[in-house]
Design a protein around this motif. Structure first.
Motif, mmCIF file in Angstrom:
data_model
loop_
_atom_site.group_PDB
_atom_site.id
_atom_site.type_symbol
_atom_site.label_atom_id
_atom_site.label_comp_id
_atom_site.label_asym_id
_atom_site.label_seq_id
_atom_site.Cartn_x
_atom_site.Cartn_y
_atom_site.Cartn_z
ATOM 1 N N ARG A 76 -8.938 28.104 137.091
ATOM 2 C CA ARG A 76 -9.806 27.961 138.289
ATOM 3 C C ARG A 76 -10.941 28.994 138.280
ATOM 4 O O ARG A 76 -12.067 28.757 138.939
ATOM 5 N N GLN A 77 -10.742 30.185 137.725
ATOM 6 C CA GLN A 77 -11.856 31.255 138.004
ATOM 7 C C GLN A 77 -12.865 30.948 136.714
ATOM 8 O O GLN A 77 -12.859 30.466 135.753
ATOM 9 N N LYS A 78 -13.821 31.697 137.180
ATOM 10 C CA LYS A 78 -14.767 31.840 135.950
ATOM 11 C C LYS A 78 -14.444 32.868 134.905
ATOM 12 O O LYS A 78 -13.503 33.663 135.353
ATOM 13 N N PRO A 79 -14.687 32.649 133.612
ATOM 14 C CA PRO A 79 -14.219 33.716 132.688
ATOM 15 C C PRO A 79 -14.287 35.213 132.945
ATOM 16 O O PRO A 79 -13.462 35.765 132.607
ATOM 17 N N GLU A 80 -15.576 35.462 133.349
ATOM 18 C CA GLU A 80 -15.819 36.817 133.613
ATOM 19 C C GLU A 80 -15.141 37.418 134.822
ATOM 20 O O GLU A 80 -14.467 38.614 134.668
ATOM 21 N N GLU A 81 -14.422 36.587 135.726
ATOM 22 C CA GLU A 81 -13.659 37.007 136.906
ATOM 23 C C GLU A 81 -12.237 37.195 136.298
ATOM 24 O O GLU A 81 -11.529 38.276 136.659
ATOM 25 N N THR A 82 -11.815 36.177 135.382
ATOM 26 C CA THR A 82 -10.575 36.315 134.639
ATOM 27 C C THR A 82 -10.517 37.790 133.810
ATOM 28 O O THR A 82 -9.426 38.516 133.971
ATOM 29 N N ILE A 83 -11.572 38.100 133.057
ATOM 30 C CA ILE A 83 -11.432 38.983 132.239
ATOM 31 C C ILE A 83 -11.270 40.328 133.087
ATOM 32 O O ILE A 83 -10.986 41.470 132.580
#
Length: 447
Positions: free
Chosen positions: A277-284
């Motif tokens: 559900r999150q943006k990749p940068e948020e996950t990282i």
């Protein structure tokens, strides 16, 4: 041939190193130049003091060369010191400094025949020539053989010029001898003695330059290896990196040792759907924050991070380094990670960010600490039933709604090793985990 000679005598150059290391070396050289400047200032002040108290026969214009040379050198040295503290000295300024070193020394020696009212050949016996080796040695502080060679070359050329000056000035009146006693007890010239001085300076310079170049090569290799070791410890556990660095023989696949250990498995509950559900940068960023919080706590309690499995962290206690309190250390680490995780989750919720729970599990047993993989891609890891069980027990937190679990054996071991059972712990009835098949006694460490 030149490449072979370079590798044998000099070794790797600074250009073989990363820029950050070259900059660190340049900073050390800047520090060395400041030390050199202060030593030069001490030498010129010493010479000025000796000249001031020494008896003199010359007066007037004949007495001017030494104080004038010392004054000029003093001013230039002070300028050089101030300059070195303000900025990095360019190579040309260092070369000029070498030239002035030798010009000053030769001027002081040349003035001896004026000071004592003797013919020019008199100054060829001055013991002050020994200061040549101090000035050449000073250039070793920078770990740059170019300036050693320049200093030695200037000294040899300077003394050859002094001898030539004597020969030309006293071409008709100067007695030349081959008798060493006559040479030592008169103002006669012995060409062999002067030749010996020049050859000694040249050989000393060459030996020192080669030794310095090889020492610098060793330093560069040492700095490079140390940096590699530091970089390695960022990708491996520090203990594992140290084992690799200090291994007496080449590490290869198939090497292993049995250890009694405790395994800690950490995981973020619901991470996979959250990541979708999150943006990749948020996950990282989430993973980075989570791992940056957990890993130092594990290491602080003697644990070694074996690997990162996405949002999972697998750590071991008593594997890389054998310990008698490995289970107690693991319990302390789990307690610290659970406290930190709760605070971290609350902080993220207050910031309006996703705050997945951190689940944990501890298991103990005999494990194999081994090197696996292919020769070009090796990895230290832990293998054994306790490792597999830790991952499965950790996943069972979701089914029970708990935060941290351990098998009863680990709790008993921790108690034996000095970690008292907590009143918040509660034992569960014996159960068979779907993934395990065997009956397991579990203890809830945190709800």
């Amino acid at each position: 041939m030149w490449q072979w000679l370079r590798d044998f005598f000099i070794g790797p150059s600074e250009s073989d190193l990363p820029e950050r290391l070259r900059e660190a070396i340049r900073n050390q050289q800047d520090h060395s130049e400041r030390i050199t400047g202060w030593i030069q200032l001490s030498v010129v002040l010493l010479w000025a003091s000796l000249w001031a108290i020494s008896p003199k026969m010359a007066s007037g214009i004949d007495a001017l060369p030494v104080p004038a040379a010392l004054l000029i050198y003093f001013i230039l040295t002070v300028i050089r010191i101030i300059w070195s503290y303000r900025t990095r000295l360019p190579d040309w300024s260092l070369a000029v400094s070498v030239v002035f070193d030798m010009v000053l020394l030769m001027t002081v020696i040349w003035s001896f025949h004026l000071t004592y009212g003797q013919p020019p050949s008199f100054f060829l016996k001055a013991p002050t020539l020994l200061y040549v080796f101090i000035f050449i040695g000073l250039r070793c502080l920078r770990f740059d053989s170019r300036f050693v060679l320049l200093s030695g070359g200037m000294a040899a050329a300077g003394w050859a010029a002094m001898v030539t000056y004597v020969v030309i000035l006293e071409a008709e009146s100067m007695p030349v001898t081959r008798d060493y006693i006559v040479y030592m007890t008169s103002n006669s010239l012995l060409f062999g003695a002067e030749f010996d001085k020049i050859i000694t300076i040249i050989i000393f310079t060459l030996v020192l330059a080669v030794a310095l170049a090889r020492a610098k090569a060793l330093l560069l290799r040492s700095v490079s290896e140390e940096q590699k070791a530091r970089d390695l410890s960022r990708f491996f556990d520090a203990g594992v990196a140290e084992r690799i660095k200090s291994a007496e023989r080449e590490i290869d696949s198939g090497q292993g040792e049995l250890r009694d250990a405790t395994i800690l498995s950490l995981d973020l509950r619901g991470f996979t759907p959250l990541a979708a559900r999150q943006k990749p940068e948020e996950t990282i960023q989430l993973l980075s924050d989570y791992q940056s919080l957990m890993v130092p706590l594990i290491r602080a309690h003697g644990g070694a991070v074996d690997k990162f499995l996405g949002d999972g962290i697998l750590a071991s206690f008593g594997v890389v380094e054998e310990r008698d309190d490995y289970a107690a250390d693991a319990m302390r680490a789990l307690h610290a990670t659970m406290e930190a995780a709760q605070a971290w989750e609350e902080e993220r919720r207050q910031q309006g960010l996703a705050a997945p729970k951190v689940n944990a599990a501890l298991t103990s047993g005999r494990v194999l600490f081994a090197v696996i993989g292919e020769r070009a891609r090796l990895e230290y890891t832990v293998i054994g039933e306790a490792v597999n069980l830790a991952a499965k027990v950790e996943k069972h937190n979701k089914a029970l709604g708990t935060r941290a679990l351990a098998d009863a054996r680990t709790c008993a071991l921790a108690a034996e090793q000095g970690y008292p059972p907590s009143g918040a712990w509660r034992s569960l009835p014996q159960m068979t985990l779907p993934e395990v098949g065997d009956v397991v006694d579990l203890v809830v460490l945190a709800d």
